[in-house]
Structure formats: C-alpha cells, structure tokens
Design an enzyme around this catalytic site. Structure first.
Site, PDB file in Angstrom:
ATOM      1  N   TYR A 101      81.122  64.748  59.154  1.00 44.12           N
ATOM      2  CA  TYR A 101      80.211  65.872  58.908  1.00 44.12           C
ATOM      3  C   TYR A 101      80.845  67.143  59.455  1.00 44.12           C
ATOM      4  O   TYR A 101      81.359  67.164  60.582  1.00 44.12           O
ATOM      5  CB  TYR A 101      78.854  65.657  59.591  1.00 44.12           C
ATOM      6  CG  TYR A 101      77.999  66.910  59.587  1.00 44.12           C
ATOM      7  CD1 TYR A 101      77.169  67.215  58.519  1.00 44.12           C
ATOM      8  CD2 TYR A 101      78.056  67.808  60.650  1.00 44.12           C
ATOM      9  CE1 TYR A 101      76.415  68.363  58.505  1.00 44.12           C
ATOM     10  CE2 TYR A 101      77.300  68.961  60.653  1.00 44.12           C
ATOM     11  CZ  TYR A 101      76.482  69.240  59.576  1.00 44.12           C
ATOM     12  OH  TYR A 101      75.748  70.393  59.560  1.00 44.12           O
ATOM     13  N   GLU A 189      77.482  73.507  54.822  1.00 40.59           N
ATOM     14  CA  GLU A 189      77.904  72.233  55.386  1.00 40.59           C
ATOM     15  C   GLU A 189      78.474  71.312  54.313  1.00 40.59           C
ATOM     16  O   GLU A 189      78.205  71.483  53.116  1.00 40.59           O
ATOM     17  CB  GLU A 189      76.754  71.522  56.094  1.00 40.59           C
ATOM     18  CG  GLU A 189      75.646  71.045  55.186  1.00 40.59           C
ATOM     19  CD  GLU A 189      74.552  70.286  55.927  1.00 40.59           C
ATOM     20  OE1 GLU A 189      73.912  69.419  55.297  1.00 40.59           O
ATOM     21  OE2 GLU A 189      74.329  70.545  57.125  1.00 40.59           O
TER      22      GLU A 189
END
Length: 380
Positions: A101, A189
């Site tokens: 991530y 993101e």
C-alpha cells in the site's frame, strides 16, 4: 471530486507510474475486443465509487473468452452497493507475489500531508490502521519544501519494504506526492502496488480525489467531472448544490449543517441503524430545497426511512416547518416514512405547524433517530 480507477491510472501513467495494460469497455463486445488485444488472464473490473468491489462480485479474472463473455455480462448492468455498473476496466493480469500500500493524504490533526506505506496492501487499509497501526509507516511532509528523497526512503524502509524494490516504491511515492501537490488532490493512493515475480512494481489500483474548489486550476481534470460522478444521485446533488455522500445503509438522513448531519449519522449507528447517506442542504430549508432533498433520498432504492434533522438558526423554525409542509404536499404519496425533528429559533412554533398526517414529529434528536431506525426495520 473522486476519479474512477481508470481515470486515476491514466493520470498515474502519464506521470510515469507503471500500470497494467488496460482498456475501458461499456458492452460485452467491447470487453471481448479488449481481452483479444490484452490477452489472458484479464481482470474485468467494475468502475463505480465503492470499496470492496471484488468481494461484491465487481471484479472477476477471466482465463478464456467464454469466461470473459460471462463475467462481462454479469458485471455490466449489475447493482453494486447501490450503483449501476455502466463501465468496466479490462486489465492485463499481473503475476504477483506480494501486495503493498502506498498513499498520500492530509493529516488534519497535524495540518500537514502525510505519506503512508505498508506491506499490508490489497486489504482494507482503514482496518489495518485501526487494528494494527504499527504496520503502516508514516512520514509527515512540510508543504513548503515537499517530499524530500530521504523522507521517501525513510518511510519505505520503515514499512519493511525489501531493499531490492525499495527504490522503485520510493519513486512511486515521490511521484504520488508530486501529483498530490500539482493536481490539487485531497487524497491519492495505490492499493495494491503489486510486486511481480520479476521484482517489478505495478499499480494495480488507483484512487485520486481532487479538491473541487480547485478545479478551476485543473481544466483537464475538470473535464472528467461528469464522467467521474458516475451516479445519478451524485449528479443530482451537484445540480441542487448539496453536500452529499452516498453510503450503504437504509436510513436516509437530511440536515442543515455538516456537524448536525454527522451527529445524526453517529446516532443512527448508535441505535442499531445504518445510514444511507450524508446530505447537508445548507442554510434555509425553503420548500424547493427541501423538496429537492426529499427527491434525492426517495430516489435511493436502498432507503427505507428518512430522518430530517433541522436546526432553526437565522432561518426560524416556523419558516422551516412551512417549507417542509409545502415540500411534502408536492408528493401524492410519500414513498418512505419521514421523521422530523426541529430545534432552535421558534422550534416550538414549527413543531405545531408540521403536518403530522404526513410526517412523524419528534421533539428530540434521540427520539427522532430511534423512530427512523424502527421505521426502517419495519419496512424490511
């Protein structure tokens, strides 16, 4: 303004972030053309603004033409958490061995952007942050100086990223911050960044939210706004000038003030209900504005009941009540039960004015929310 995955990935690719080969499709035939060009395996991914698409059946991996045809037919047109899927992204499969991530968002408590990296990619990062926060490395960024290379390396190594790919991950993080700053993003993101067996890193998803107040500085992104909305209710909210967020519950919520609406959401959850939306109609609550808000909430087929939480400030409670009565009178039959709570200036007068034949009237917010939750349970 939230971009769709395919739009975010186009922005990422233009900035040099590695992304899989992909095509956008709106019909089964276009999906088949895309997989013919891309090859198998191929991911067919619903383009709607919801999380958990895979678990809800909105992402399927096709290994041959028959599967591609079947999955495309199942996903296109499906109702995915209240959104109708009209577009899918057909994307080349990635042979990966790990998921990461990487993201940039605003830490409002610190008043600075924060870079975040975790080896727990591919899962609900909010759950990771709540349950195992130590698995997310963070580095705050002074916007006056930007993200220094040493900071990117620091957060990447702090997350435990292996040395052989740390440089590539740090490069992606630096690019995301450049986009965050240059594109007036509020959040950006990649979840997950996939690590292939060849030790390459690839953006397998993309999230990019843009500050709507800065769209005048971003003409290229502003052109994506209508397409990015992708939802009839959100389009209505833009047309009516409401602050609106669709959720996945069944209790519709309308209020005049962001704090008031948030408190109502919390109470619905507290009393065992599930909020269907955040809808702030702002100051006033005149008849037309109330009618528009009701039109939006009534149009959401997930909604089983509605709670109206209104505080009379500059606009008096009796004026608000008249507006609600006039709005409700425009409907031949109310499709959902509506509970109204009034407080503030001339609230008592307003409560007397409200047409109790059309709405349930409660004196306190707790009572109003409890009744709305009970109404929703009774409608199921």
């Amino acid at each position: 303004m939230r971009l769709h995955e395919y739009q975010a990935k186009n922005v990422f690719a233009d900035a040099g972030v590695p992304v899989p080969d992909s095509r956008l499709a709106t019909t089964v035939e276009e999906v088949l053309e895309a997989v013919e060009a891309i090859g198998f395996p191929a991911a067919i991914k619903a383009q709607v603004h919801v999380g958990g698409r895979g678990k809800a059946g909105g992402i399927r991996i096709a290994t041959d033409e028959s599967e591609a045809r079947r999955y495309a037919g199942e996903i296109l047109g499906m109702d995915l958490k209240g959104y109708t899927v009209e577009k899918v992204l057909v994307e080349a499969g990635v042979d990966f061995e790990n998921e990461l991530y990487v993201g940039i968002t605003m830490d409002r408590g610190e008043g600075e952007p924060v870079a975040m990296v975790s080896t727990e990619g591919g899962v609900d990062i909010e759950s990771v942050a709540e349950e195992t926060p130590e698995k997310i490395a963070r580095e705050h960024i002074d916007p006056a100086f930007g993200l220094h290379p040493y900071q990117a390396r620091k957060v990447v190594y702090g997350a435990g990223i292996p040395r052989d790919i740390a440089g590539d991950v740090a490069s992606i993080l630096a690019t995301l911050y450049d986009l965050y700053e240059s594109k007036d993003a509020s959040e950006i993101e990649i979840n997950p960044v996939m690590v292939t067996k060849q030790r390459e890193v690839v953006a397998a998803d993309g999230v990019m939210n843009i500050d709507e107040d800065a769209l005048f500085r971003q003409p290229d992104l502003a052109e994506m706004e209508d397409e990015a909305a992708g939802d009839e209710l959100e389009a209505k909210a833009n047309e009516y000038g409401f602050d609106y967020v669709r959720l996945d519950g069944n209790v519709g919520i309308i209020g005049n003030g962001a704090g008031l609406v948030m408190a109502t959401l919390d109470l619905v959850d507290h009393y065992g209900g599930s909020p269907a939306n955040f809808l702030d109609i702002g100051g006033g609550a005149k008849a037309e504005r109330v009618a528009n808000a009701l039109d939006m909430v009534f149009s959401d087929e997930n909604v089983d009941s509605v709670v109206f939480n209104i505080f009379g400030g500059i606009t008096r409670g009796d004026e608000v009540a008249k507006g609600i009565n006039e709005a409700l009178a425009q409907f031949d039959e109310l499709p959902k039960r509506v509970v109204v709570r009034l407080a503030g200036t001339n609230a008592a007068e307003g409560m007397e004015i409200l047409n109790a034949d059309l709405v349930d009237v409660e004196a306190t917010l707790d009572d109003a929310v409890r009744r709305a939750v009970a109404n929703a349970e009774g409608a199921q």
